[in-house]
Design a protein around this motif. Structure first.
Motif, short mmCIF file in Angstrom:
data_model
loop_
_atom_site.label_atom_id
_atom_site.label_comp_id
_atom_site.label_asym_id
_atom_site.label_seq_id
_atom_site.Cartn_x
_atom_site.Cartn_y
_atom_site.Cartn_z
N GLU A 160 67.22 28.58 47.93
CA GLU A 160 66.22 29.64 47.97
C GLU A 160 66.11 30.26 46.58
O GLU A 160 67.10 30.60 45.96
N GLN A 161 64.88 30.40 46.09
CA GLN A 161 64.66 30.97 44.77
C GLN A 161 64.19 32.42 44.82
O GLN A 161 63.83 32.99 43.81
N ASN A 162 64.19 33.01 46.03
CA ASN A 162 63.82 34.43 46.15
C ASN A 162 65.05 35.30 45.92
O ASN A 162 65.51 36.03 46.79
N LEU A 163 65.61 35.19 44.73
CA LEU A 163 66.84 35.88 44.39
C LEU A 163 66.52 37.22 43.73
O LEU A 163 65.49 37.39 43.09
N THR A 164 67.46 38.15 43.88
CA THR A 164 67.30 39.47 43.26
C THR A 164 67.16 39.31 41.75
O THR A 164 67.97 38.64 41.10
N ASN A 165 66.15 39.92 41.18
CA ASN A 165 65.88 39.94 39.73
C ASN A 165 65.57 38.57 39.14
O ASN A 165 65.66 38.39 37.92
N ILE A 166 65.17 37.60 39.98
CA ILE A 166 64.83 36.29 39.44
C ILE A 166 63.63 36.38 38.49
O ILE A 166 63.45 35.55 37.59
N ASP A 167 62.83 37.44 38.66
CA ASP A 167 61.67 37.64 37.78
C ASP A 167 62.08 38.00 36.35
O ASP A 167 61.25 37.99 35.44
N LEU A 168 63.38 38.31 36.14
CA LEU A 168 63.84 38.63 34.79
C LEU A 168 64.10 37.39 33.93
O LEU A 168 64.31 37.50 32.73
N LEU A 169 64.08 36.23 34.55
CA LEU A 169 64.33 35.00 33.80
C LEU A 169 63.40 34.84 32.60
O LEU A 169 63.86 34.65 31.47
N PRO A 170 62.07 34.88 32.80
CA PRO A 170 61.19 34.72 31.65
C PRO A 170 61.33 35.87 30.64
O PRO A 170 61.10 35.68 29.45
#
Length: 356
Positions: A160-170
């Protein structure tokens, strides 16, 4: 005429090698290409047979195709050295330094297009927020969302890629690229949050969790490890702090001898011997190695004390290695080192007690 650079696999690799070597305007033999392909010294095949090498059949097909394509563009641009057999070599003498440039460019363009198409289809593998960050306001992103909603997607990850703060990768990737210092609130497990001034240098995923490594303003100052899901609030750019970059190759060396992300205090590189009790598990270890240093030291078979096979790793034993071993259950056994064997044993005893 068909573009000789179209295709994939061994033949395609040989076509590109042959072409690039001929463009050096030196005599090039089949043996020279094989030596480059297998990372061997020039002259390696002087006393060895080329035709016994895997892939030689593909080389025999590729070489005439390259010569024919060059001759079609500029007749007489290829000469040979007059020898026969293994010593025969060819040389390019044409006027153009890259006569098949258009054909190569077409393939490169096609590969870029194929990669973009794969990225589009890979929205089920790449984190959705990361994918969106790079294709924001594009038709590609709109098409991806429509295909996903209509059930037309055909590639997914088991993670699952709906991880907490996954949007911080880029965001971190951009900060690394632009050499930006960041400031944010970080809360390690079981501790109070604190503010961290951080020089992001490297991103690593392990077991479905993303980590950013870099220099920090508190211990450990170098290779400070921040799981993205432990970051709180907004990231701020520290304009007046000079960025500290990692030395070239630092993180390659840092991760070289460990599984996962953890260097445990006092740990050193040791030879770890693992025994597989079933042929299936032994085969699984060979096809999915635990570490790049892994090698088979004992093929699976019948022995005086039972049926098994063994592999050896050179790593720092850490909790990630223990986790990998325990994942295989009763079909793996740590033979050495003794300390790791005892740690795995203690964990298993505690598990048995839990279920007792």
């Amino acid at each position: 005429m068909k573009n000789i650079f179209v295709g994939f696999g061994t033949r395609s690799v040989f076509v590109n090698l042959i072409y690039m070597e001929l463009m050096k305007r030196e005599f090039v033999s089949y043996a020279d290409i094989l030596a480059i392909y297998y990372h061997r010294s020039k002259g390696y095949y002087d006393q060895r047979a080329c035709n016994r090498e895997p892939g030689y059949g593909e080389l025999k097909k590729a070489y005439p195709n390259v010569i024919k394509a060059l001759e079609n563009v500029s007749f007489g641009c290829i000469i040979d050295n007059g020898k026969i057999g293994k010593g025969k070599a060819y040389k390019y003498i044409g006027k153009d330094d890259d006569p098949l440039a258009e054909e190569r460019k077409a393939i490169e363009q096609k590969r870029v297009e194929d990669y973009v198409a794969f990225c589009k289809a890979s929205a089920g593998i790449l984190p959705a927020s990361w994918f969106s960050a790079y294709f924001e306001n594009t038709q590609l992103l709109l098409d991806t969302h429509r295909e996903d909603e209509s059930g037309m997607g055909h590639i997914r990850s088991s993670l699952e890629q709906n991880l907490t703060n996954i949007d911080l990768l880029p965001v971190f990737y951009k900060a690394i690229t632009n050499k930006q210092v960041l400031r944010f609130s970080y809360q390690p497990f079981g501790q109070e949050p604190f503010t961290l001034t951080f020089h992001p240098q490297f991103l690593k995923e392990y077991n479905g969790r993303w980590f950013v490594f870099g220099d920090a303003d508190r211990e450990p100052f170098q290779a400070f490890n921040v799981p993205l899901d432990r970051i709180q609030g907004e990231l701020q750019i520290e304009e007046n702090v000079e960025y500290i970059a990692a030395s070239i190759g630092f993180y390659q060396e840092y991760f070289k001898n460990i599984i996962g992300v953890t260097h445990e205090k006092g740990a050193k590189v040791e030879e770890v011997v693992i025994r597989a009790k079933t042929e299936y598990q032994h085969g699984l270890l060979l096809t999915k190695p635990l570490h790049h240093s892994q090698k088979e030291t004992l093929p699976f078979g019948e022995h005086e004390d039972g049926s098994y096979g063994e592999v050896q790793l050179k790593v720092e034993p850490n909790r990630e290695l223990q986790g990998k071993i325990l994942l295989y259950g009763e079909n793996l056994e740590v033979i050495q080192p003794y300390a790791l064997r005892e740690k795995v044993k203690d964990t298993l005893m505690k598990m048995v007690k839990q279920y007792g």
